[in-house]
Scaffold this motif. Structure first.
Motif, PDB file in Angstrom:
ATOM      1  N   VAL A   1       0.860  -1.178   0.000  1.00 36.09           N
ATOM      2  CA  VAL A   1       0.000   0.000   0.000  1.00 36.09           C
ATOM      3  C   VAL A   1       0.899   1.231   0.000  1.00 36.09           C
ATOM      4  O   VAL A   1       1.733   1.398   0.887  1.00 36.09           O
ATOM      5  N   LEU A   2       0.739   2.071  -1.018  1.00 38.92           N
ATOM      6  CA  LEU A   2       1.507   3.303  -1.128  1.00 38.92           C
ATOM      7  C   LEU A   2       0.721   4.424  -0.480  1.00 38.92           C
ATOM      8  O   LEU A   2      -0.438   4.654  -0.812  1.00 38.92           O
TER       9      LEU A   2
ATOM     10  N   TRP B   1       4.930   8.887   0.346  1.00 36.75           N
ATOM     11  CA  TRP B   1       5.404   9.062   1.714  1.00 36.75           C
ATOM     12  C   TRP B   1       5.958   7.758   2.289  1.00 36.75           C
ATOM     13  O   TRP B   1       7.036   7.709   2.836  1.00 36.75           O
ATOM     14  N   SER B   2       5.146   6.682   2.170  1.00 38.15           N
ATOM     15  CA  SER B   2       5.568   5.399   2.726  1.00 38.15           C
ATOM     16  C   SER B   2       4.911   4.253   1.975  1.00 38.15           C
ATOM     17  O   SER B   2       3.970   4.449   1.211  1.00 38.15           O
TER      18      SER B   2
ATOM     19  N   ASP C   1       7.994  -1.609 -12.064  1.00 41.68           N
ATOM     20  CA  ASP C   1       8.480  -1.902 -13.410  1.00 41.68           C
ATOM     21  C   ASP C   1       7.348  -1.703 -14.420  1.00 41.68           C
ATOM     22  O   ASP C   1       6.244  -1.278 -14.053  1.00 41.68           O
ATOM     23  N   ALA C   2       7.589  -2.011 -15.679  1.00 40.80           N
ATOM     24  CA  ALA C   2       6.599  -1.790 -16.733  1.00 40.80           C
ATOM     25  C   ALA C   2       5.323  -2.597 -16.504  1.00 40.80           C
ATOM     26  O   ALA C   2       4.243  -2.188 -16.921  1.00 40.80           O
ATOM     27  N   ALA C   3       5.436  -3.730 -15.806  1.00 40.61           N
ATOM     28  CA  ALA C   3       4.274  -4.567 -15.489  1.00 40.61           C
ATOM     29  C   ALA C   3       3.634  -4.160 -14.154  1.00 40.61           C
ATOM     30  O   ALA C   3       2.773  -4.862 -13.648  1.00 40.61           O
ATOM     31  N   ARG C   4       4.087  -3.033 -13.592  1.00 40.49           N
ATOM     32  CA  ARG C   4       3.583  -2.479 -12.319  1.00 40.49           C
ATOM     33  C   ARG C   4       3.875  -3.387 -11.125  1.00 40.49           C
ATOM     34  O   ARG C   4       3.129  -3.423 -10.157  1.00 40.49           O
ATOM     35  N   ARG C   5       4.991  -4.116 -11.199  1.00 40.00           N
ATOM     36  CA  ARG C   5       5.428  -4.944 -10.071  1.00 40.00           C
ATOM     37  C   ARG C   5       6.388  -4.122  -9.215  1.00 40.00           C
ATOM     38  O   ARG C   5       7.321  -3.512  -9.730  1.00 40.00           O
ATOM     39  N   PRO C   6       6.182  -4.104  -7.882  1.00 47.27           N
ATOM     40  CA  PRO C   6       6.996  -3.251  -7.009  1.00 47.27           C
ATOM     41  C   PRO C   6       8.346  -3.876  -6.648  1.00 47.27           C
ATOM     42  O   PRO C   6       8.482  -5.091  -6.541  1.00 47.27           O
ATOM     43  N   THR C   7       9.316  -2.989  -6.467  1.00 47.31           N
ATOM     44  CA  THR C   7      10.627  -3.351  -5.945  1.00 47.31           C
ATOM     45  C   THR C   7      10.977  -2.359  -4.846  1.00 47.31           C
ATOM     46  O   THR C   7      10.746  -1.155  -4.999  1.00 47.31           O
ATOM     47  N   LEU C   8      11.501  -2.875  -3.731  1.00 51.15           N
ATOM     48  CA  LEU C   8      11.981  -2.041  -2.616  1.00 51.15           C
ATOM     49  C   LEU C   8      13.465  -2.280  -2.430  1.00 51.15           C
ATOM     50  O   LEU C   8      13.939  -3.416  -2.523  1.00 51.15           O
ATOM     51  N   ARG C   9      14.201  -1.211  -2.146  1.00 56.46           N
ATOM     52  CA  ARG C   9      15.622  -1.316  -1.827  1.00 56.46           C
ATOM     53  C   ARG C   9      15.911  -0.421  -0.645  1.00 56.46           C
ATOM     54  O   ARG C   9      15.389   0.703  -0.630  1.00 56.46           O
ATOM     55  N   PRO C  10      16.664  -0.815   0.326  1.00 59.44           N
ATOM     56  CA  PRO C  10      17.324  -2.117   0.513  1.00 59.44           C
ATOM     57  C   PRO C  10      16.336  -3.185   0.996  1.00 59.44           C
ATOM     58  O   PRO C  10      15.122  -2.975   0.954  1.00 59.44           O
TER      59      PRO C  10
ATOM     60  N   ALA D   1       2.022  -8.950  11.507  1.00 58.19           N
ATOM     61  CA  ALA D   1       2.537  -7.603  11.755  1.00 58.19           C
ATOM     62  C   ALA D   1       2.427  -6.735  10.505  1.00 58.19           C
ATOM     63  O   ALA D   1       2.607  -7.213   9.382  1.00 58.19           O
ATOM     64  N   THR D   2       2.134  -5.458  10.699  1.00 56.98           N
ATOM     65  CA  THR D   2       2.146  -4.478   9.620  1.00 56.98           C
ATOM     66  C   THR D   2       3.517  -3.828   9.594  1.00 56.98           C
ATOM     67  O   THR D   2       4.043  -3.426  10.622  1.00 56.98           O
ATOM     68  N   ILE D   3       4.091  -3.729   8.401  1.00 56.02           N
ATOM     69  CA  ILE D   3       5.413  -3.123   8.224  1.00 56.02           C
ATOM     70  C   ILE D   3       5.226  -1.845   7.414  1.00 56.02           C
ATOM     71  O   ILE D   3       4.563  -1.852   6.384  1.00 56.02           O
ATOM     72  N   GLU D   4       5.803  -0.750   7.886  1.00 55.80           N
ATOM     73  CA  GLU D   4       5.764   0.515   7.154  1.00 55.80           C
ATOM     74  C   GLU D   4       7.190   0.943   6.863  1.00 55.80           C
ATOM     75  O   GLU D   4       8.038   0.973   7.753  1.00 55.80           O
ATOM     76  N   MET D   5       7.462   1.261   5.593  1.00 56.24           N
ATOM     77  CA  MET D   5       8.783   1.700   5.164  1.00 56.24           C
ATOM     78  C   MET D   5       8.675   3.097   4.581  1.00 56.24           C
ATOM     79  O   MET D   5       7.901   3.314   3.649  1.00 56.24           O
ATOM     80  N   LEU D   6       9.424   4.032   5.147  1.00 54.48           N
ATOM     81  CA  LEU D   6       9.407   5.418   4.654  1.00 54.48           C
ATOM     82  C   LEU D   6      10.172   5.509   3.342  1.00 54.48           C
ATOM     83  O   LEU D   6      11.242   4.916   3.194  1.00 54.48           O
ATOM     84  N   ILE D   7       9.615   6.265   2.396  1.00 53.63           N
ATOM     85  CA  ILE D   7      10.273   6.439   1.104  1.00 53.63           C
ATOM     86  C   ILE D   7      10.523   7.915   0.794  1.00 53.63           C
ATOM     87  O   ILE D   7      10.899   8.262  -0.315  1.00 53.63           O
TER      88      ILE D   7
END
Length: 78
Positions: free
Chosen positions: A7-8, A16-17, A47-56, A28-34
């Protein structure tokens, strides 16, 4: 939080996250700040297929202690 989804969260139209349920199924719910300047901070891409990637990687230091990558919409366990 929906299962198997990221969820963006937006603030005034700006990313935001990213939130998700822990993939180990501990509930557990995990929230990552972006947002720039946040610590810790993750990069979020679609990506072009709307698949998410998170780093790190995501490494929970409490609860289940899960450690994983989100790459092209899939969980890769460390």
């Amino acid at each position: 939080m929906p299962e198997r989804d990221l969820v963006l969260t937006l603030d005034d139209g700006e990313p935001w996250s990213v939130g998700m349920l822990c993939p180990c199924q501990c509930g557990a719910t995990i929230e990552m700040l972006i947002i720039p300047g946040a610590k810790p901070r993750w990069d979020f891409d679609l990506d072009a297929a709307r698949r998410p990637t998170l780093r790190p990687s995501v490494w929970r230091n409490t609860g289940c202690k899960s450690h994983f990558w989100v790459r092209r919409g899939r969980i890769h366990w460390c």
